[in-house]
Structure formats: structure tokens, C-alpha cells
Write an enzyme that holds these catalytic residues in place. Structure first.
Site, PDB file in Angstrom:
ATOM      1  N   PHE A 114       0.845  -1.187   0.000  1.00  0.00           N
ATOM      2  CA  PHE A 114       0.000   0.000   0.000  1.00  0.00           C
ATOM      3  C   PHE A 114       0.882   1.239   0.000  1.00  0.00           C
ATOM      4  CE2 PHE A 114      -4.541   0.920   0.623  1.00  0.00           C
ATOM      5  CZ  PHE A 114      -5.073  -0.284   0.202  1.00  0.00           C
ATOM      6  N   GLN A 229      -8.189  14.428   3.441  1.00  0.00           N
ATOM      7  CA  GLN A 229      -7.428  13.639   2.477  1.00  0.00           C
ATOM      8  C   GLN A 229      -8.200  13.481   1.172  1.00  0.00           C
ATOM      9  OE1 GLN A 229      -6.630   9.123   2.858  1.00  0.00           O
ATOM     10  NE2 GLN A 229      -4.647  10.128   3.020  1.00  0.00           N
ATOM     11  N   HIS A 231      -8.320  11.258  -2.040  1.00  0.00           N
ATOM     12  CA  HIS A 231      -7.850   9.954  -2.514  1.00  0.00           C
ATOM     13  C   HIS A 231      -7.651  10.038  -4.020  1.00  0.00           C
ATOM     14  CE1 HIS A 231      -7.703   5.692  -3.339  1.00  0.00           C
ATOM     15  NE2 HIS A 231      -7.754   5.405  -2.047  1.00  0.00           N
ATOM     16  N   ARG A 275      -1.067   9.103  -0.591  1.00  0.00           N
ATOM     17  CA  ARG A 275      -2.213   9.629  -1.329  1.00  0.00           C
ATOM     18  C   ARG A 275      -2.125  11.117  -1.632  1.00  0.00           C
ATOM     19  NH1 ARG A 275      -6.693   6.186   2.150  1.00  0.00           N
ATOM     20  NH2 ARG A 275      -6.285   4.222   1.066  1.00  0.00           N
TER      21      ARG A 275
END
Lengths: 570, 323, 289
Positions: A114, A229, A231, A275
Site C-alpha cells: 500500500f 485527504q 484519494h 495519497r
């Protein structure tokens, strides 16, 4: 209605807390949906833990450094350390409860790569990990049904907080419109994030920051609200999430010229950068005319992974592509754009999930928070993928344990029921009685577009000022809004209006924090202040509502234990 | 595309019966059905009431009947369900309606709770780390574990329409997830319960559940697996399981006259009901007599296919095929 | 047109009138049918609840018999059709699995299924290959005025992936056949619901309640009779009518080939129509000559 503990929110944080308490205390969970509908279930790619199944040299220390670095050094390192150390046991506990994890060749929980993680440490259940975790806790809640009261489809109206003590909550039964007070010795919030204020968002309709705003309205501070955040892989126009697992498992990001553009931005890890970095890269490509056909999207290309791997590991995202944008990722690249995804900010808490009343560390008696609604802060300025499910499980459980520790010193406090009810009734009556002309839908749309355009991936002073004045205008407009449904029975229009009111409240805080923070860090990126500024801004923002309605900003230093800030490069 | 949305409206506090209301809407490009219903709610009639949450087919809130069949509104491209310029929307079936598209889901949750839907592992074995499970064993429960509890299957289940005590497809699929979980040790207790009335043998194979299921859960397939697992464990305490045994015996003609490659229809009913189950046997007498009168009784000696020995050999190796 | 005929068990047992009608239709339409005398029961979905691989194997054996004959299979039972299609789909989707089952099949019979056979129900063959126009031309006795409810049965329609009907929620194959023979299509709300046959043994109460729902809906819409391509549906819907307490009125149920045969000039007695529990012969009275 009276319980030892009332937990607001039935996602991973709320249910994890409840599991620590059932059998010991009289516990109730309030949820505006049903537990299995909670937004934790939408998390796809995995949950991070250094169980070292896949890469034997992984350790919690490595996990900690990755998380701190990913946070752009804004995370409180004591909190991160606690989380990463608790991670392996937490995952193994979930397995023991029956979670259906994907398995590797050694029959252990499988792990995948990830973004921002230096090891393959994302434990997963295909691409529906949140669903698997949420459902196993929902199952457990049924097992413990006798000791657990579930208030399904009850909506949180306010937190009852006076003189440093949380005493309970005011809720509305969606089915009847009846307003009730729940007395509790301990109140725990696991109410989720606030991403719904954005036009392009991966968040559920339910992610309207109800808990966060309830705390704020009660006079408590909120922390780091400006950190949202984005994405990098939201399905074009819908914003629906394409799991980061798609990049973790080897997907390419492609611009309009057919280039794997990440080599310009993060040459060593390419698509597996965190991200914030990938989203900015995409936005830059788009802004500079290198979107697909010059438009506002790029591609994620999975075709080279092959049909078998896609069907095995990414079945849900394949289906999402087919259903929502009509693209089968086995045969074609999928159009994507950055989408508002996660709220790093929230209700400030101690390591033990006790809610903070101020920057000095004063603790609110009887009030706890965990998961996305809380800011403990393990994510700082940018969360790494797979750390959110982890945070919800670890700190949900921790909140439960802390409540067990504290409960002897807590009691049911007196509540002036009429006062508490009248405040919320006035809010509702204003909505009902307003002879207004403004459509709540138009206000909502305008807010969302404003937030995406003016307080999105890239920010700058003038845009933020526009954002702020727009939010304030919309707050005024809301006072003159109208709704058609005046009934008590399952009035979703009323609930949506209340949620909009919450969004208007917290959006101002996002913008305000962003305007003040004259640097770029993690998810907060100012084109007019493109550099991180540790001298002035290595600190958390605390916003709180003053009696006159104005917003007070204060700052709290970051807890740094092991890792001194360095330039963040990938 | 300008389309007529015909939506069922009902307020359980005010209305005695539901009514259909028409809304005109231009479907925006790429809009899901949920987008369209929301546009109607937000721009035309705020009183229109529905449940929704995730928009991405994982929370199960927005299940409703579209043109008569249950599906998730968020997972449906609106243009795909337009017929004759029209989309007909109604709440899920088999539930009491609260308001418009919102139904009372309590029977659904209550059904789910009947089967103890949580893992019951062997508590005496202590695992320091995670319990081991092979990839293949995990696959056995992979499909059932994708269930989002949207209740689409419950809505369209034909048996549920006539028998509210039936466990229903989602509950049975959930049961499969535990019976087939190598980490669960209460297989016998679970199968005992599933083999009772209202359990697996009450499924009528209408396949509505699997057809309407928006995930890979496909309850009918899971129910079939539970039946096969029950047969492996030797259950024969229900007419359903004995019906299966009747086929197992009749096709290869296990006993003289019971079958010859094709089944002997005279053998199946008494074998299923039980040769000593006198009340049940008396129960099938009338139909037998009616058929006899019409000359419809199957021949007493079964029709035997030409290469019957091949079928006998195959059934003779029943266990080898089970692997 | 030449097919291997897979009759299924009922057409050679409790529903022999189905086979009679099928042979008449085939003769009148010029479809050559070769009876698969070696074929076994398809398992009716029941053997799949016992031993899925064995159930697939007995069907793969049937397919291999047709391959030997060099013919595609025609079925006259909706359940057989559905069961066999599902076996075929498994074979198509999982070649490794097909190989494994073939290996077992070979041990017992020396046979292997090559994956080359098509299985179609008579009503699909009429719809897709014979053609409704051609069927209409062959009609000698139009069933004018007869109101017919098309009842497909579950196996023909669901799950959608194993249905050969192009839009299974809005099928047209029976409807068009009804129109081709000059009759009128009657639709009703419960026309796609289950007849209840599969649970007749384990739960007769529920089974007959399901049958009652289907029949009553058709009665209320004014249908003179139902037509079905599935003899198992026929068993429940016809034979048990006298035992359905909620039944509003008796309604005859025709096998699909019976309807065609009547329109192609066969007489009710040739078709043994009075073998039905609910007298189907009577419905001919409503047909205008």
C-alpha cells in the site's frame, strides 16, 4: 433512557468499544443507520499491521516511521507508537472473532502493498476489508445482544456537556421523530468523518460530521480540521472509491499523453507514493492540460495484471467500474480523479481516547472518542492507506478499555431535560417553520462545489477567502431555507437539513484552519505557500466556538518522540 | 432522456393504501437510479422518502423494487431500467412499509439472529497467532461473506410470501458461511437447526434470491451447498432430505423396481414422506386416486434406459464423486 | 431439423400426454426427433443437492450421448432444461472442473463430454430456429378467443445467467407462440412466481399456497387456461387444484406442445387432454371454430 455507556456510531470504532464493555456494563449504541450500513464497511484495500506474514522483516517500528513520515510529521508520535504496537494483536483478535481474511500460501492472513508503507503489511479480505471487519463485529453485537441496546436509526442531535462533564446525548428516533435524552455515565463518539461537504467525495451520505459538530456546538475544540485527504482514485464524476489496492497490486496511473506520470513526482515508489502526493500529481497533470482528452481525469490501468488476478483480488472494484462508469478494468483503463476521502481532523483526544477540552490537556469527564471523528492524532497531515481501519479498531477498543477504567469515578449526572430538548427543538422548529425560499438542495450543492473548487487538493489565499465568504453566505441562506416534509414519521428531509446545517458549520472550520495555515503539509497544500514550514507550523490547530459565535484558533505542539522531521521524499 | 418515474407512495400513519405517483425527470448522463430518485426528492418533492448511504453498493441501504424486482438503486444505471419510457419503483416486498420506499426491516434482522450468526470456534485450542486456514478453505466461505444484508433476496423470496416463519435466503447464506468455515466447530448443531422445518428444505428453488442478489452471495447456491453438506452428514430426518435419498436410490434402481435410470415417480413420494408416516401417506392418497382415475399414474414398473448399467456404476461410486 | 429428444422422467411417467403431444407437434412441423433411449434422469436439481459432481456427470453423460449421435438436444421439460443449462455453463466457465468430472465419467462409462452440444427446450427451438411466422402458417385451427396465461416456471427464467430467454424478467417466447396460434395472451402479477412443486414433499402447505398464488392471479385476470413448458409445474398446478383451499376457480393447465398440437389440428382426444385433473378438453369449447 439511561445506560452506563452510550456509544454514538456503529462503525468499527463504536462496535470495537462496545465489545470491550458488553457483559461488564450496560451499553447502548446509537446509530443513524444500522450497524452493517456504517461507512467503515466501505473501506476496501486492507488494514495495516506488522504481523510480518508476507515480509518477515517488518516491525511495528517500521510501521511507525512510515506512518509518521506519511503524516508529514504532524502525527503525534506517542499515539502512532501505541497504534502500531497494538496493530498485530488487534488484527489477530479480529481473525479470532471470525473475520474472513484472504489467506496466503502459508495459510496465514495475506498481506499486500500500500502507498507509503515500506513493507507489504496491509492485511486484507479481497477488496472489501472494511466490510469483512464491520460484519464480524456486527455478528459479535448479535452474540452479545442481551447486554447491548441498539438504537438503530436514531439521529444524534446534541451532546449534553456542562462544566467539564459529558452527561449524555439528545437523539431523535427517525421512525417517529420523537426527541429523547439518553443519560450516560460515559459518552463515546465513533461518529465518522466529514468528507460529505465535498462535491467529489468517496464518502457515504451519512458522513456529515454530526458528532464532530455536536462536540463543537457544546463548546469543545476540534483539531486539525483543515486536513482533508483526497484519494487519488475516485471514479470519475461519482467520486466512488477505487481501492488503493489497485495501485498496491500494480496498477499504473496514465495521463492523456499515455505517460506513467508518477515518475515525475515519486520516481522511487511511483504509484505507491502516499495519497496526498499522488492526488497532487494527478491534479497537476489535469491542471496543466494532460488529463485524458484534456479533461479533468486520468486513467488507472489494470489490464496488465490480467483477468485472474483482478477477479481474485479486486473483484469489487471491477464491479464498481462496470456499474458506475461502464468500464471493465480487465479490458479498459478506468477514468479516475481525486476524491475527498478521509478527515484527518476531529475531536482531540489523549492516547487513551479521553476527549480534550483545550490545548493544555484538560480532560472532559465522561467523554471519549475514537476512529475518524477523533484526532488523536495518528495521521497528522496525511493518513496512509490501511491505517484508518486500524485506527478505528485500535482506538475503539482503547476507548472501551479506558471507559472500564474510568467508570467507577463516573456517575449519571442531572440533566435539565427541558433546556436540552428546547435547544434542539428550536433548531428543528426553525427548519420546519421557516417560510423560506431557499432550497436546501441548492445550498448543499453550492457548498460542495465551493469546497471542492476553493478548498480542495490545491489551496491558496484568495480561493480560501472566497470559500469562507461563500460558506458564511450559505449559512445565512440556510436560515431562510424550506423543506416540504413536515411530518414526524421517518422524515429524511428534516434529517438531511440537519446534516446540511452540520456541514455548513464544520466547512467554515476547515476553511478557517486552511486559511491560517500558511504552509503546505500533507493533505493541506497551498500554492502560495508551497513549502512545509516546521519553524512556524509544526503544530496542531485547535478551533473552538466562542460564546459570541466567533471561532477561536489556538495551537498545540506536535508530540515528537523518535523521529525528527526531515524532508519527505519518495 | 426524459423518463416517467412511477413511484409508490405510502405514509403508514395517514394512508390506508399505497398509491403510485408519477414524476418526470430528464436522466443525466451516467446517472444511477439513486441519483435520479434523489433529484426527484431534492428538486420536485422533498417528502419522497428512502434509505441510502454509501452509494457504492456495499452498505445495502438503498435496496428497493425496480420494475417489480429488488435491486440496489445505487448500483443501477438509470437508463438500464427504463422500459416504455418508464421506471416503476416500489419498496422491498415481504416487509411492512413505513413510508414510501422505507420498510420495516425488523423481521429481516430477527431472522438473521435465529442462526447464531457468529463464529463458534474451538475455545479449548489456544492460538498464539491467527488460526490457519488454507486459501481453498477460505474460498468456501468467500461468496457468502460478500453479503451486505440489503434484504433484496428476502424481498423477492417466493416462500417468504407464503410463510413468514421461513428463515429466508440471507439467513441461510449466512449459515453457510459458518457451516463451511473450517474454524467453526458447531457444524452439527447448525445443521440440526437448518434441517428443521423453516430451514433449508423449505426453499423452493425459485432462484429469485440469487437473481436479485447484488453480490456474490447468491443464496440459492449456498442453500444447495448446505443441503449437500447435510446429506454428507447423513441427515434423513426431513421429507426434504429423504426426497434427495429417494432420487439417490431411484435413479440407479437401488432396490428392485425403484427406478431404471429414470426415476420411478411412484417411489419418490412415499420414500420422501416416510413409508411408515401413515398420516402423510394418507395425505397423498387423494392425488394418487385422482391421477389413477385419469390414467395418469406412472407405470408400476419403472421405465428402464438401455445402458442402465452405466448409471448404476456411476452411482455405485457415489463417494468418489463427492471428493 | 433434427434433434436428440431428451424427454425427462415425467414425459415417460406421470405426464405421458406431454410426450404424445410433442411427437404430434414434431410430426406436423417436420422436426425429426430421435428419442435418447440411453439418457438418464437429469437429477432435477435434487441430485445436485446430494452430490454435485455426480449430478453434473450424469448430465455430461447425456450430452456425450448426443455428441455420439451428432445432434443437439431438445428438451420438453423446463426443469431438465434449466438443470442441463447450468451444467453446461459450469463446463464452459470451469474447463479444469469439466476435465476432472470427465475423468470420473470415463471410468464408469468410457464416455467424455466434448463441450459441443447445445441444449434447447422445444419452445426455444420454435422461437429461435423454427420461427413464429412459420408456425403461424402451419396453424389449421386458430385458437381464436382462447385467453392463455404463459407460465414459464422458475428454471426457464432464473438465475438469469442460466436462462436462455433474452430478457428473463420480460420474456416473450411463450407469448409469441400463444399469439402465433391465434390465442390471446393474458398476463398477471404472479406469472413469474414459483409453482411450489419443489417443496411439495417437505412442505405441502407452502407448496400449495405458492400454486394457489399463481393460479388465482391468472383466474382473476380472466385466463381460460395456462400453458407451461415444464411438466413439474404442470403436476403441481393441475393435479393439486382440488386441494388448494384458496383457489377461486378451477383453471386448466396445458403443456406447451399440447397448445401447439391443438392449433396444428390435433383433436383433444388424440392428445389425451382428459387425462388432466382439471379438464383441459373443455377449454376447446371456448375456441371459435
Amino acid at each position: 433512557m439511561k445506560h452506563d455507556v452510550v456509544i454514538i456510531g456503529s462503525g468499527l470504532a463504536g462496535l470495537s468499544a462496545a465489545m470491550e464493555l458488553v457483559g461488564n456494563l450496560d451499553v447502548a449504541i446509537v446509530t443513524k443507520v444500522y450497524p452493517s450500513r456504517s461507512h467503515s464497511g466501505a473501506a476496501q484495500g486492507g488494514v495495516a499491521a506488522a504481523v510480518a506474514n508476507h515480509e518477515k522483516d517488518d516491525t511495528p517500528d517500521l510501521h511507525m516511521y512510515d506512518t509518521v513520515k506519511g503524516s508529514d510529521f504532524l502525527a503525534d508520535q506517542d499515539a502512532v507508537e501505541y497504534m502500531v504496537n497494538a496493530a498485530p494483536d488487534t488484527i489477530i483478535k479480529m481473525e479470532k472473532l471470525g473475520c474472513v481474511f484472504s489467506r496466503d500460501g502459508e495459510q496465514k492472513i495475506a498481506q499486500r502493498a500500500f502507498g507509503g508503507h515500506s513493507r507489504k503489511r496491509s492485511c486484507y479480505a479481497a477488496d472489501r476489508t472494511g466490510h469483512a471487519l464491520l460484519h464480524v463485529l456486527f455478528e459479535q453485537s448479535m452474540k452479545h445482544k442481551k447486554n447491548l441496546t441498539l438504537y438503530n436509526e436514531y439521529y444524534l442531535l446534541s451532546l449534553i456537556y456542562k462544566d467539564g462533564v459529558a452527561k449524555g446525548v439528545v437523539v431523535m428516533d427517525s421512525k417517529t421523530g420523537k426527541i429523547d435524552i439518553i443519560y450516560a455515565k460515559a459518552v463515546m463518539f465513533g461518529t465518522g468523518g466529514y468528507g460529505r461537504a465535498y462535491n467529489i467525495t468517496s464518502n457515504a451520505f451519512s458522513c456529515t460530521g454530526d458528532g464532530i459538530v455536536a462536540a463543537y456546538r457544546a463548546g469543545l475544540p476540534l483539531e486539525d480540521m483543515e486536513f482533508v485527504q483526497f484519494h487519488p482514485t475516485g471514479l470519475y464524476q461519482q467520486g466512488i472509491l477505487v481501492s488503493e489496492a489497485a495501485r498496491g497490486d500494480g496498477g499504473y496511473l496514465i495521463n492523456g499523453k499515455g505517460e506513467r506520470f508518477m515518475e515525475k513526482y515519486a520516481p522511487s515508489v511511483m504509484e505507491l507514493a502516499p495519497r496526498d502526493i499522488v492526488s497532487r500529481a494527478e491534479q497537476t497533470e489535469i491542471n496543466e492540460g494532460r488529463g485524458i482528452d484534456g479533461k479533468d481525469y486520468v486513467y488507472i490501468d489494470l489490464r496488465h495484471l490480467g483477468k485472474e488476478k483482478i477477479l481474485e483480488r479486486l473483484p469489487q472494484i471491477r464491479q464498481l467500474g462496470i456499474d458506475f462508469v461502464g468500464v471493465d478494468c480487465i479490458d479498459n483503463p478506468v477514468p479516475i480523479q481525486p476524491t475527498a476521502h478521509y478527515s484527518m481532523g476531529g475531536i482531540p483526544t489523549t492516547l487513551d481516547c479521553r476527549v480534550l477540552a483545550d490545548v493544555d490537556g484538560t480532560i472532559v469527564k465522561g467523554f471519549y472518542a475514537g476512529g475518524e471523528c477523533a484526532c488523536v492524532s495518528v495521521h497528522g497531515a496525511n493518513r496512509l492507506g490501511t491505517n484508518s481501519l486500524l485506527e478505528a479498531c485500535v482506538f475503539g477498543e482503547k476507548a472501551g478499555r479506558t471507559i472500564l477504567e474510568d467508570i467507577a469515578s463516573l456517575s449519571h449526572e442531572d440533566i435539565n431535560e427541558e433546556d436540552e430538548k428546547s435547544v434542539v427543538k428550536k433548531r428543528i422548529d426553525n427548519i420546519f417553520a421557516s417560510p423560506g425560499t431557499e432550497s436546501t438542495n441548492a445550498i448543499r450543492n453550492e457548498l460542495k462545489i465551493n469546497m471542492t473548487n476553493n478548498c480542495g487538493v490545491y489551496r491558496e489565499k484568495s480561493k480560501l477567502e472566497t470559500a469562507l465568504s461563500t460558506v458564511k453566505e450559505l449559512q445565512e441562506k440556510f436560515k431562510n431555507s424550506k423543506i416540504a416534509d413536515k411530518s414526524k414519521l421517518f422524515n429524511t428531509e428534516l434529517q438531511e437539513a440537519l446534516e446540511l446545517q452540520n456541514m455548513l458549520e464544520f466547512s467554515e472550520l476547515i476553511v478557517k484552519g486552511a486559511l491560517e495555515r500558511t504552509e503546505s503539509r500533507g493533505g493541506h497544500s497551498r500554492t502560495d505557500y508551497p513549502k512545509r514550514d516546521d519553524d512556524n507550523w509544526l503544530k496542531h490547530t485547535f478551533v473552538s466556538k466562542q460564546p459570541d459565535g466567533s471561532i477561536e484558533l489556538k495551537y498545540k505542539p506536535v508530540t515528537i518522540t523518535k523521529h525528527q522531521p526531515v524532508e519527505r521524499k519518495y | 432522456m426524459a423518463v416517467k418515474f412511477v413511484i409508490q407512495r405510502f405514509d403508514s400513519e395517514k394512508d390506508s393504501a399505497p398509491r403510485m405517483e408519477e414524476f418526470n425527470l430528464e436522466i443525466p448522463k451516467g446517472a444511477t437510479l439513486l441519483d435520479c430518485i434523489n433529484l426527484i426528492k431534492w428538486e420536485q418533492d422533498g417528502t419522497l422518502t428512502l434509505r441510502m448511504s454509501c452509494r457504492s453498493a456495499i452498505c445495502g441501504s438503498c435496496a428497493m423494487r425496480v420494475n417489480g424486482h429488488a435491486r440496489l438503486a445505487c448500483k443501477t444505471q438509470a437508463v438500464d431500467v427504463v422500459t416504455d419510457n418508464k421506471v416503476v419503483i416500489a419498496p422491498l416486498g415481504n416487509f411492512p412499509v413505513i413510508k414510501d420506499l422505507v420498510v420495516d426491516l425488523e423481521p429481516f434482522w430477527a431472522s438473521l439472529e435465529r442462526i447464531d450468526p457468529w463464529l463458534k470456534p474451538n475455545e479449548s485450542v489456544k492460538w498464539e497467532r491467527e488460526r490457519l486456514q488454507t486459501h481453498d478453505d477460505e474460498k468456501l466461505i468467500d461468496d457468502a461473506s460478500t453479503c451486505i444484508l440489503c434484504a433484496s433476496c428476502y424481498s423477492d423470496c417466493n416462500v417468504m410470501e407464503v410463510d413468514k416463519n421461513y428463515m429466508g435466503p440471507a439467513t441461510l447464506a449466512k449459515a453457510q458461511r459458518f457451516v463451511f468455515d473450517t474454524r467453526d466447530v458447531k457444524t452439527k448443531e447448525r445443521l440440526d437447526q437448518l434441517n428443521e422445518l423453516t430451514g433449508i428444505w423449505d426453499c423452493t428453488h425459485c432462484a429469485e434470491c440469487s437473481t436479485r442478489c447484488p453480490t456474490d452471495t447468491k443464496p440459492l447456491a449456498r442453500i444447495t451447498e448446505l443441503k449437500a453438506r447435510s446429506m454428507e452428514h447423513g441427515y434423513s430426518n426431513s421429507a426434504g432430505s429423504r426426497h434427495v435419498l429417494a432420487f439417490r436410490e431411484s435413479i440407479p434402481g437401488k432396490y428392485p423396481g425403484t427406478g431404471g435410470g429414470l426415476i420411478n415417480e411412484n417411489y419418490i413420494p412415499p420414500r420422501s414422506l416416510g413409508f411408515f408416516n401413515i398420516p402423510a401417506l394418507i395425505g397423498i392418497l387423494p392425488v394418487g386416486i385422482r391421477m389413477m382415475i385419469r390414467g395418469k399414474m406412472p407405470p408400476l414398473l419403472p421405465h428402464t434406459i438401455e445402458k442402465f448399467d452405466e448409471i448404476k456404476r456411476m452411482f455405485g461410486r457415489f463417494k468418489e464423486y463427492l471428493k | 431439423m433434427k434433434y436428440a429428444l431428451f424427454t425427462g422422467c415425467v414425459a415417460k411417467g406421470a405426464g405421458r400426454e406431454l410426450l404424445t403431444a410433442t411427437m404430434i407437434v414434431a410430426d406436423k412441423l417436420g422436426i425429426e426427433l430421435i428419442d435418447m433411449k440411453d439418457a438418464s434422469c437429469c437429477g432435477a436439481g435434487v441430485v445436485h443437492e446430494d452430490n454435485p459432481r455426480l449430478a453434473d456427470a450424469i448430465n455430461m453423460r447425456t450430452f456425450s450421448l448426443a455428441e455420439e449421435q451428432g445432434l443437439d438436444i431438445i428438451t420438453i421439460c423446463g426443469t431438465c432444461q434449466g438443470v442441463m443449462r447450468r451444467v453446461q455453463i459450469r463446463c464452459e466457465q470451469k474447463p479444469d472442473y469439466m476435465k476432472e468430472v470427465n475423468a470420473e465419467l470415463k471410468k464408469d462409462t468410457g464416455r467424455e463430454y466434448q463441450g459441443k452440444v447445445k441444449v434447447k427446450h422445444l419452445y426455444e427451438v420454435i422461437a429461435e430456429e423454427y420461427g413464429f411466422d412459420k408456425l403461424a402458417e402451419k396453424v389449421t385451427k386458430k385458437l381464436t378467443g382462447l385467453k392463455v396465461g404463459p407460465y414459464y416456471g422458475c428454471y426457464a427464467l432464473r438465475p438469469h445467467e442460466s436462462s436462455d430467454v433474452s430478457v428473463p424478467d420480460r420474456p416473450e417466447m411463450l407469448e409469441k407462440a400463444i399469439e402465433a396460434v391465434g390465442a390471446t395472451v393474458v398476463k398477471w402479477e404472479s406469472m413469474q412466481k414459483c409453482c411450489g412443486f419443489p417443496i411439495l414433499m417437505p412442505n405441502k402447505t407452502n407448496s400449495l399456497a405458492l400454486a394457489g398464488n399463481v393460479l388465482n392471479g391468472a383466474v382473476e385476470e380472466g385466463a381460460d387456461c395456462l400453458v407451461t413448458p415444464c411438466p413439474l409445474c404442470h403436476l403441481n398446478l393441475d393435479s393439486y387444484q382440488p386441494e388448494i383451499d384458496s383457489l377461486k376457480a378451477e383453471i386448466p393447465v396445458l403443456h406447451y406442445p399440447q397448445m401447439l398440437a391443438l392449433a396444428l389440428g390435433a383433436s383433444p382426444s388424440q392428445l389425451n387432454l382428459d387425462s388432466h385433473i382439471v379438464q383441459a378438453a373443455k377449454i376447446m369449447e371456448s375456441v371459435k371454430a
